[in-house]
Design a protein around this motif. Structure first.
Motif, PDB file in Angstrom:
ATOM      1  N   GLU A 116      50.534   6.155  24.777  1.00  0.00           N
ATOM      2  CA  GLU A 116      50.075   6.767  23.650  1.00  0.00           C
ATOM      3  C   GLU A 116      50.017   8.293  24.006  1.00  0.00           C
ATOM      4  O   GLU A 116      50.143   9.204  23.513  1.00  0.00           O
ATOM      5  CB  GLU A 116      48.918   6.192  22.951  1.00  0.00           C
ATOM      6  CG  GLU A 116      49.224   4.987  22.430  1.00  0.00           C
ATOM      7  CD  GLU A 116      48.091   4.049  21.960  1.00  0.00           C
ATOM      8  OE1 GLU A 116      48.150   3.418  20.692  1.00  0.00           O
ATOM      9  OE2 GLU A 116      46.997   4.064  22.530  1.00  0.00           O
ATOM     10  N   PRO A 128      59.450   3.581  14.213  1.00  0.00           N
ATOM     11  CA  PRO A 128      58.097   2.880  13.657  1.00  0.00           C
ATOM     12  C   PRO A 128      58.278   1.653  14.003  1.00  0.00           C
ATOM     13  O   PRO A 128      57.130   1.035  14.366  1.00  0.00           O
ATOM     14  CB  PRO A 128      58.483   3.054  12.182  1.00  0.00           C
ATOM     15  CG  PRO A 128      59.151   4.581  12.128  1.00  0.00           C
ATOM     16  CD  PRO A 128      60.013   4.658  13.264  1.00  0.00           C
ATOM     17  N   PRO A 129      59.467   0.908  14.258  1.00  0.00           N
ATOM     18  CA  PRO A 129      59.438  -0.527  14.600  1.00  0.00           C
ATOM     19  C   PRO A 129      58.541  -0.697  16.020  1.00  0.00           C
ATOM     20  O   PRO A 129      58.153  -1.538  16.209  1.00  0.00           O
ATOM     21  CB  PRO A 129      60.896  -0.804  14.725  1.00  0.00           C
ATOM     22  CG  PRO A 129      61.406  -0.051  13.500  1.00  0.00           C
ATOM     23  CD  PRO A 129      60.856   1.256  13.858  1.00  0.00           C
ATOM     24  N   TRP A 131      56.402   1.364  17.257  1.00  0.00           N
ATOM     25  CA  TRP A 131      55.005   1.494  17.323  1.00  0.00           C
ATOM     26  C   TRP A 131      54.485   0.321  16.779  1.00  0.00           C
ATOM     27  O   TRP A 131      53.258  -0.143  17.131  1.00  0.00           O
ATOM     28  CB  TRP A 131      54.816   2.634  16.306  1.00  0.00           C
ATOM     29  CG  TRP A 131      54.611   4.096  17.057  1.00  0.00           C
ATOM     30  CD1 TRP A 131      55.456   5.235  16.521  1.00  0.00           C
ATOM     31  CD2 TRP A 131      53.811   4.539  18.139  1.00  0.00           C
ATOM     32  NE1 TRP A 131      54.828   6.236  17.605  1.00  0.00           N
ATOM     33  CE2 TRP A 131      53.977   5.788  18.349  1.00  0.00           C
ATOM     34  CE3 TRP A 131      52.568   3.589  18.755  1.00  0.00           C
ATOM     35  CZ2 TRP A 131      53.384   6.400  19.459  1.00  0.00           C
ATOM     36  CZ3 TRP A 131      52.066   4.324  19.947  1.00  0.00           C
ATOM     37  CH2 TRP A 131      52.332   5.741  20.068  1.00  0.00           C
ATOM     38  N   GLU A 132      55.023  -0.320  15.809  1.00  0.00           N
ATOM     39  CA  GLU A 132      54.509  -1.439  14.892  1.00  0.00           C
ATOM     40  C   GLU A 132      54.404  -2.581  15.915  1.00  0.00           C
ATOM     41  O   GLU A 132      53.310  -3.272  16.062  1.00  0.00           O
ATOM     42  CB  GLU A 132      55.522  -1.791  13.750  1.00  0.00           C
ATOM     43  CG  GLU A 132      55.143  -0.661  12.731  1.00  0.00           C
ATOM     44  CD  GLU A 132      56.270  -0.966  11.656  1.00  0.00           C
ATOM     45  OE1 GLU A 132      56.977  -1.915  11.379  1.00  0.00           O
ATOM     46  OE2 GLU A 132      56.480   0.142  10.765  1.00  0.00           O
ATOM     47  N   ARG A 133      55.507  -2.876  16.724  1.00  0.00           N
ATOM     48  CA  ARG A 133      55.343  -3.654  17.665  1.00  0.00           C
ATOM     49  C   ARG A 133      54.074  -3.767  18.700  1.00  0.00           C
ATOM     50  O   ARG A 133      53.631  -4.658  19.143  1.00  0.00           O
ATOM     51  CB  ARG A 133      56.817  -4.191  18.467  1.00  0.00           C
ATOM     52  CG  ARG A 133      56.949  -5.080  19.336  1.00  0.00           C
ATOM     53  CD  ARG A 133      57.182  -6.597  18.671  1.00  0.00           C
ATOM     54  NE  ARG A 133      57.411  -7.375  19.849  1.00  0.00           N
ATOM     55  CZ  ARG A 133      56.870  -8.390  20.087  1.00  0.00           C
ATOM     56  NH1 ARG A 133      55.910  -8.932  19.173  1.00  0.00           N
ATOM     57  NH2 ARG A 133      57.355  -9.464  20.943  1.00  0.00           N
ATOM     58  N   GLN A 135      51.450  -1.849  18.650  1.00  0.00           N
ATOM     59  CA  GLN A 135      50.260  -2.093  17.849  1.00  0.00           C
ATOM     60  C   GLN A 135      49.836  -3.465  17.719  1.00  0.00           C
ATOM     61  O   GLN A 135      48.617  -4.036  17.931  1.00  0.00           O
ATOM     62  CB  GLN A 135      50.262  -1.204  16.403  1.00  0.00           C
ATOM     63  CG  GLN A 135      50.233   0.192  16.701  1.00  0.00           C
ATOM     64  CD  GLN A 135      49.294   0.794  17.784  1.00  0.00           C
ATOM     65  OE1 GLN A 135      48.091   0.471  17.673  1.00  0.00           O
ATOM     66  NE2 GLN A 135      49.847   1.622  18.505  1.00  0.00           N
ATOM     67  N   ALA A 136      50.903  -4.344  17.580  1.00  0.00           N
ATOM     68  CA  ALA A 136      50.674  -5.634  17.253  1.00  0.00           C
ATOM     69  C   ALA A 136      50.189  -6.546  18.734  1.00  0.00           C
ATOM     70  O   ALA A 136      49.569  -7.522  18.600  1.00  0.00           O
ATOM     71  CB  ALA A 136      51.928  -6.490  16.702  1.00  0.00           C
ATOM     72  N   ARG A 138      48.798  -4.775  21.082  1.00  0.00           N
ATOM     73  CA  ARG A 138      47.575  -3.645  21.814  1.00  0.00           C
ATOM     74  C   ARG A 138      46.813  -4.509  22.645  1.00  0.00           C
ATOM     75  O   ARG A 138      45.952  -3.977  23.832  1.00  0.00           O
ATOM     76  CB  ARG A 138      46.838  -3.048  20.690  1.00  0.00           C
ATOM     77  CG  ARG A 138      45.721  -2.373  20.946  1.00  0.00           C
ATOM     78  CD  ARG A 138      44.945  -1.424  20.175  1.00  0.00           C
ATOM     79  NE  ARG A 138      45.972  -0.130  19.723  1.00  0.00           N
ATOM     80  CZ  ARG A 138      45.991   0.871  20.489  1.00  0.00           C
ATOM     81  NH1 ARG A 138      45.486   0.848  21.617  1.00  0.00           N
ATOM     82  NH2 ARG A 138      46.801   1.825  20.031  1.00  0.00           N
ATOM     83  N   TYR A 147      57.315  -6.191  26.496  1.00  0.00           N
ATOM     84  CA  TYR A 147      57.959  -5.670  25.632  1.00  0.00           C
ATOM     85  C   TYR A 147      58.614  -4.156  26.015  1.00  0.00           C
ATOM     86  O   TYR A 147      59.798  -3.803  25.917  1.00  0.00           O
ATOM     87  CB  TYR A 147      57.155  -5.294  24.275  1.00  0.00           C
ATOM     88  CG  TYR A 147      57.925  -4.522  23.058  1.00  0.00           C
ATOM     89  CD1 TYR A 147      58.978  -5.116  22.603  1.00  0.00           C
ATOM     90  CD2 TYR A 147      57.132  -3.525  22.740  1.00  0.00           C
ATOM     91  CE1 TYR A 147      59.392  -4.466  21.396  1.00  0.00           C
ATOM     92  CE2 TYR A 147      57.959  -2.717  21.842  1.00  0.00           C
ATOM     93  CZ  TYR A 147      58.967  -3.321  21.005  1.00  0.00           C
ATOM     94  OH  TYR A 147      59.599  -2.562  20.189  1.00  0.00           O
TER      95      TYR A 147
END
Length: 152
Positions: A116, A128-129, A131-133, A135-136, A138, A147
């Protein structure tokens, strides 16, 4: 690599040190002046444009050319996700007369807070996908690393 450097933690912008160097090309020039060809020098390039030059990608490539003209041997790009932006950037580099090797920069995500920070410092566009993954995941460092390897 010969890098200007990033702002210290807690700072949002880079400030030169009094009596020090301001640009990476100055560091390349200093190394060449002091050590000749003893070292192979890599410099950074920014496929999406350096954060301070994002509004003028041609100017950003001119800055890269300054580093090459100062004596750098090759370029390693900032990490990126947008392959089309990388290909277009490399074409701009070649059109500007940069003939040395240009290597695409890769960065596996192994620690989310570090990733980050590097994204923020470099202004790298993260899909975005992704970032979303991240964050999930984290709260699971091992899953973030797995990942990160998958992304490469």
């Amino acid at each position: 690599p010969a890098l200007r450097g990033a702002p210290p933690r807690g700072c949002t912008s880079w400030e030169p040190v009094e009596g020090g160097l301001t640009y990476a090309w100055e560091l390349v020039q200093l190394i060449r002046r002091e050590h000749g060809d003893h070292f192979c020098i890599a410099v950074a390039g920014h496929p999406e444009g350096h954060k301070e030059c994002r509004d003028d990608l041609d100017r950003d490539v001119e800055h890269l050319k300054q580093k090459i003209d100062a004596g750098a041997d090759f370029v390693i790009s900032q990490f990126f996700f947008d392959v089309e932006a990388y290909v277009a950037w490399e074409a701009r580099c070649r059109a500007a007369g940069i003939t040395c090797p240009i290597l695409p920069g890769l960065m596996p995500v192994v620690h989310l807070p570090t990733f980050e920070r590097l994204v923020q410092l470099g202004g790298v566009a993260v899909p975005p996908p992704v970032w979303e993954r991240l964050q999930a995941l984290r709260d699971d460092d091992a899953a973030v690393k797995r990942y990160g390897v998958e992304l490469l």
